[in-house]
Structure formats: C-alpha cells, structure tokens
Design a protein around this motif. Structure first.
Motif, mmCIF file in Angstrom:
data_model
loop_
_atom_site.group_PDB
_atom_site.id
_atom_site.type_symbol
_atom_site.label_atom_id
_atom_site.label_comp_id
_atom_site.label_asym_id
_atom_site.label_seq_id
_atom_site.Cartn_x
_atom_site.Cartn_y
_atom_site.Cartn_z
ATOM 1 N N ASN A 49 0.645 -1.279 0.098
ATOM 2 C CA ASN A 49 0.744 -0.040 0.046
ATOM 3 C C ASN A 49 0.681 1.272 -0.073
ATOM 4 O OD1 ASN A 49 -2.795 -1.502 0.203
ATOM 5 N ND2 ASN A 49 -2.991 -1.809 2.167
ATOM 6 N N GLY A 50 2.050 1.174 -0.107
ATOM 7 C CA GLY A 50 2.902 2.121 0.122
ATOM 8 C C GLY A 50 3.923 2.231 1.620
ATOM 9 N N THR A 51 3.462 3.525 1.691
ATOM 10 C CA THR A 51 3.917 3.770 3.398
ATOM 11 C C THR A 51 2.201 4.044 4.273
ATOM 12 O OG1 THR A 51 5.565 5.137 2.203
ATOM 13 C CG2 THR A 51 4.698 5.472 4.709
ATOM 14 N N SER A 52 2.146 4.070 5.132
ATOM 15 C CA SER A 52 0.460 3.954 5.926
ATOM 16 C C SER A 52 1.288 4.075 7.649
ATOM 17 C CB SER A 52 0.034 2.962 5.349
ATOM 18 O OG SER A 52 0.474 2.141 6.121
ATOM 19 N N ILE A 53 0.494 5.161 8.250
ATOM 20 C CA ILE A 53 0.056 5.001 9.476
ATOM 21 C C ILE A 53 -0.910 4.429 10.041
ATOM 22 C CG2 ILE A 53 0.688 6.990 11.899
ATOM 23 C CD1 ILE A 53 1.766 8.282 9.405
ATOM 24 N N CYS A 54 -0.582 3.627 10.995
ATOM 25 C CA CYS A 54 -2.193 2.686 11.050
ATOM 26 C C CYS A 54 -2.855 3.258 12.915
ATOM 27 C CB CYS A 54 -2.384 1.132 10.942
ATOM 28 S SG CYS A 54 -1.975 1.057 9.545
ATOM 29 N N PHE A 55 -3.292 3.175 13.664
ATOM 30 C CA PHE A 55 -3.491 3.563 14.832
ATOM 31 C C PHE A 55 -4.493 3.270 15.449
ATOM 32 C CE2 PHE A 55 -4.409 7.405 11.844
ATOM 33 C CZ PHE A 55 -5.511 7.904 12.110
#
Length: 255
Positions: free
Chosen positions: A30-36
């Motif tokens: 998905n590329g670069t991601s920030i999950c939270f």
C-alpha cells in the motif's frame, strides 16, 4: 515571528487518533501508512501520497512554533498539521535539485518539490510522525486496517467503474472512466491529496491499457487540473476542474 521560522497549521481530518496509544508505521504494497486506534475505539489509517521522506521521533511537544498562545490549549481533535517554512522540505528540495534536477520524474520539474510537496506533522502520545509528501488520505473502520488492502474508493487506486465515454482523436480511440464523485466532493477531498477526475484507456489486441489520468491538485488554496500520461511530463490544463472537452484538446495536441 519572522516569516522564515517554521510553524504549524492545523489540518482538520474527520477522524481523531487516540492520544494515548502509539501508531504503527508500515511500508508494504500500500506504500507508506500510519495505522492507529481512534478516540472512539475504532481504527484509522493514513496512507501517504508520493512520499519523499519520513521521520519518527519521541516527544510530546511539537518542535515547531504554534501561532496559538499556549500549546496546551489546542483544539480537541486536532492532531494533523502542516509545517510552514519547513527547513526539512528545503533540504530535500536542494538535494533533489542537486542530484536529479536534470532527470527528475519523467521530465517533470524538480520545482514541484516547492509547489506540490508538503511537510506534514502527525501528533500522537509522546511520539510524532513527520512526512514530506504530495498528500495523504485517511480511512476509518471497525476492524484494524493494519496490512489490509486499501478501501475500494481510495483515491490512490484506479477507478472501480465502467467505461462511459469514448473519444476518437487522430485515428485513435480512447475509452474513458469517470469518477462518480461530484465536483463538490472532489473539491473537498483535494485538500488531502490529488484526486482523479477521469482515466484514459486504450485497447490493444483486445486488452485495455491505461494511457493517462486527468487529476486535480491544490496549491496554495487554488485547484488546478492536470493530465498525467503513463509516461512523460504532467500537463497543467487549467484552474478548477477540467472536463472532457479540455481533455480532448490535450490528447489532440499530443504527438
């Protein structure tokens, strides 16, 4: 405050990250991601458009000036910011210009680092993530989005629609997919990342291949339409949202 001192400005996003739990940063298909996790006990994900740089640091106080008088009085729910007068962005621009200025992105201008890229600051508990990129998109779900595919309507994906228009230009036939979002929706969403207006496809030996994409982007609160061919330089078309007639003029002028 001088105009050259970096400072942050709020970007209001419809989801709010939990201010106690730390995020997970991923590099995957998905590329670069920030999950939270979100403040209402659901799950969020920020995916980055065309990332140039990223850094993750400990700390609960922003390393940038906040025009508001007291950081502790920040508006509840604000956790995404744009860094103005970013020194880091200028460093990245100077690096790209020095090493790739004459061969930048299929003939595009390295100056887009100053016009199309933004230094973003994402604030979490005792930790912050900074990104230089063209934009970002947010998602929210009841289940964790960690490692999950992008949602079907995600602006980073190809349009999930059928061909609805055709253009015949210079003995070539182009098949068109149009984004089902209204112009108002596109103008609201372009605040976060580039949005697709329509896609241009060709048919070769019975198979369809994408020839290019008509998109919009926002620069200093002004929306521009541009055509992004499969190979070659992006073509700025006009201010506002371009239509099929504008696209036809672009395709007619292509060699």
């Amino acid at each position: 405050m001088t105009e050259h001192i970096p400072f942050i400005q709020v970007i209001k996003v419809p989801i709010v990250a939990d201010l106690v739990l730390s995020p997970t940063v991923l590099y995957d298909e998905n590329g670069t991601s920030i999950c939270f996790e979100t403040e209402d006990e659901q799950f969020g994900r920020i995916t980055i458009q065309k990332m140039d740089g990223i850094r993750i640091c400990r700390g609960e106080i922003p390393p940038y000036h906040d025009p508001r008088e007291n950081w502790e009085d920040f508006e509840v729910g604000t956790w995404v910011y744009r860094v103005e007068n970013s020194r880091w962005l200028m460093e990245r621009y100077q690096y790209e210009k020095k090493h790739y200025g004459q061969s930048y992105e299929w003939g595009n201008s390295v100056e887009e680092m100053l016009t199309d890229y933004t230094h973003y600051y994402f604030f979490f508990h005792d930790e912050f993530v900074e990104v230089i990129a063209k934009g970002f998109w947010w998602e929210k779900a009841e289940q964790s989005l960690l490692g999950k595919p992008l949602s079907m309507s995600h602006p980073f994906l190809k349009l999930q629609t059928d061909f609805t228009e055709e253009l015949n230009i210079n003995d070539a036939r182009f098949y068109i997919k149009i984004n089902p979002k209204s112009h108002q929706e596109l103008l609201e969403d372009v605040r976060f990342c580039h949005q697709t207006i329509l896609e241009v496809w060709v048919k070769i030996k019975g198979e369809y291949f994408q020839e290019g994409t008509l998109k919009i982007k926002e620069n200093k609160a002004v929306v521009f339409s541009y055509y992004q061919p499969r190979f070659g330089k992006d073509i700025i078309i006009k201010k506002g949202i371009a239509d099929l007639a504008d696209l036809e003029n672009v395709l007619m002028s292509k060699p």
